[in-house]
Design an enzyme around this catalytic site. Sequence first.
Site, PDB file in Angstrom:
ATOM      1  CG  ASP A  83     -61.347 -31.769  -2.455  1.00  0.00           C
ATOM      2  OD1 ASP A  83     -61.498 -31.140  -1.392  1.00  0.00           O
ATOM      3  OD2 ASP A  83     -60.640 -31.354  -3.395  1.00  0.00           O
TER       4      ASP A  83
ATOM      5  CG  ASP B 136     -47.557 -34.938 -10.086  1.00  0.00           C
ATOM      6  OD1 ASP B 136     -47.723 -34.224 -11.105  1.00  0.00           O
ATOM      7  OD2 ASP B 136     -47.906 -36.124 -10.035  1.00  0.00           O
TER       8      ASP B 136
END
Length: 688
Positions: free
Chosen positions: A265, A418
Amino acid sequence: MAPRLDLGEWWRRETDNGGTPVVVKMEKPNHWSIPELGETDDTDFGLADKERGKNAKQLTWVMLLKAHQAVNGVTWLLQAGCALVSVIKKRLIFHEGVEDRPQRGRLFVIIKALLFFACIMLGFETIAYMRGWHFTASNIHIPRTEDVQGFFHAIYLAWIYVRANYIAPPLQSLSNVCVFLFLIQSLDRIIQCLGCAWIRLKGIKPIPKVESLDTGDLEHSFSSYPMVLIQIPMCNEREVYEQSIAAVAQIDWPRDRMLVQILDDSDDKDTQMLIRAEVQKWHQKGIRIMYRHRTLRTGYKAGNLKSAMTCDYVQDYEFVAIFDADFQPQPDFLKRTIIHFKDNEELGLVQARWSFVNQDENLLTRLQYINLSYHFEVEQQVNGAFLNFFGFNGTAGVWRIKALEGSGGWLERTTVEDMDIAVRAHLNGWKFIFLNDVKCQCEVPESYEAYRKQQHRWHSGPMQLFRLCFMDIVTSKISLWKKSNLIFLFFLLRKLILPFYSFTLFCIILPLTMFVPEAHLPSWVICYLPAIMSLMNIAPAPRSLPFIVPYLLFENTMSVTKFNAMVSGLFQLGNAYEWIVTKKVGRASETDLVGLSEKEALVEQSKLHRGSSEPSLNGLINIKDQTIMPRKRKLNQLYRKELALAFLLLIAAIRSLLSVQGVHFYFLLFQGISFLLVGLDLIGEQVS
């Protein structure tokens, strides 16, 4: 410079005069012994006076040496004090090297108001003490009406009345609530530590249902190895991309049954070119590796992973292993983790433990090592062994893709994607395994600025997630015990109550009780119980025992950041969704050092393959090489909340001297110094 003490001339003079030689032993700094070499005739009493004079001279030299040590110690303290004053002068007055950004948070305004209140009250209390109105919590002396003379006396008498009737009761009630929450959290920690001790005593650890993935068929020896997708999400990770890609590429797994995705990214063009070149290098060596770059960076890491899972070829793979850019798995990582999925269809996640390449870099990294060791050794291991559930750490773990997609996949709704996917998978009935003996090397932040931003995200995200998934937990089909564990233990107690009482009790209530003695905090709350809890926290890292006091003080200091993040996440304030990539340094592990001799040859080889059509890329590699060298740490912005609390605690420490509260004084003094060091951004200074 300290005066030089030369004992040689005196020694020769004494030996020439027939005196008995004396050895001064300095085995310990504060232990001196002066044994005489030679025997003295018991009948010879004529030399008694001479020997007495000699011993007096010897003791004189001993005292001079001890005085020399004392002068050196005082000099060191003065130099340290001058250095601290110099730093304060540069950063607070002249703003040298400081990027001063005003903080407009409400918490800062509240702390400033408390500091202003403490300054005024300290003046009142000091004058009252000088006039003989000294009091403690158990013996308060209120001036009588005939004693009230003058404007100051009337104001002070009114303050005592307001304090005793309107301020002390709610303050005492709030302190009692915080002490109660402290006891509950301490009980939870004790139970977890007992569970960890039971695991060690009984040797409990996850055991796979099969001994090996090999079938024994020589023609199809790798047919039983499942297809594994390895993902490395990164964003402008110039310092660590090379070692992480190299570590993953060397994993011991059949090449035709493994695919590595580099999910970049980065918005820096130079970094993109460097990562592309590294991927191309390993692709030419026969590694199935590919480079993916998103032009629009939405959803941060969750968006990056979600985009990668939409590829058509992902359906050919059964498991996905995820590693952050600074993680370096061992070659046998997949063999030691994926074997647990064999013949265990209910298993959705296998999480490995982190190890650290820079845990001894400075005081900040040592304190982080204590925290993370407790997190993995106690929290993750106990929850995994007894509940089959824990929060996914976002990296160094292997997911069953069926469990990942069946639970809704990666969502971009929080900054803890997560933990989000772990909670949803748990609600869908999937089980987790934590492997304490499988370690994956990584870095911890070496600067306080990077650590503070990381902790803000880690404590703001769970509160965002709790708001979003509360009703899903209540209406889920899991057992009542698992629902209670998720709501009361996993979210409320460990993510909300812990930062709340740490900040409120030790940073707000304790200094206020110095000015409101009617509201009292017992010594066991201030000293003994926190010390016991710190010993439990430090038990998984016994080598860190000398750092127990700095650890306790630093955890209370960090409660400001954690409390602020918790509130912003719970009430969806402006900086709740702040995501800043944690800055890495690129510390080399032992496996990296082995390959350093081959690095130059690999760079030359890559130059030959590229030819002269890409001259700019060669310069970029040189830039990458230069990042390995130590760089001077830049100063960050001043932390005004920490500095304001530092002065508040130090003022409260001065006030505690008026009431002779010893334990409170020492705690407030050292806690104030801790806040001062963090506020001046000195916690991340290098040891060397």
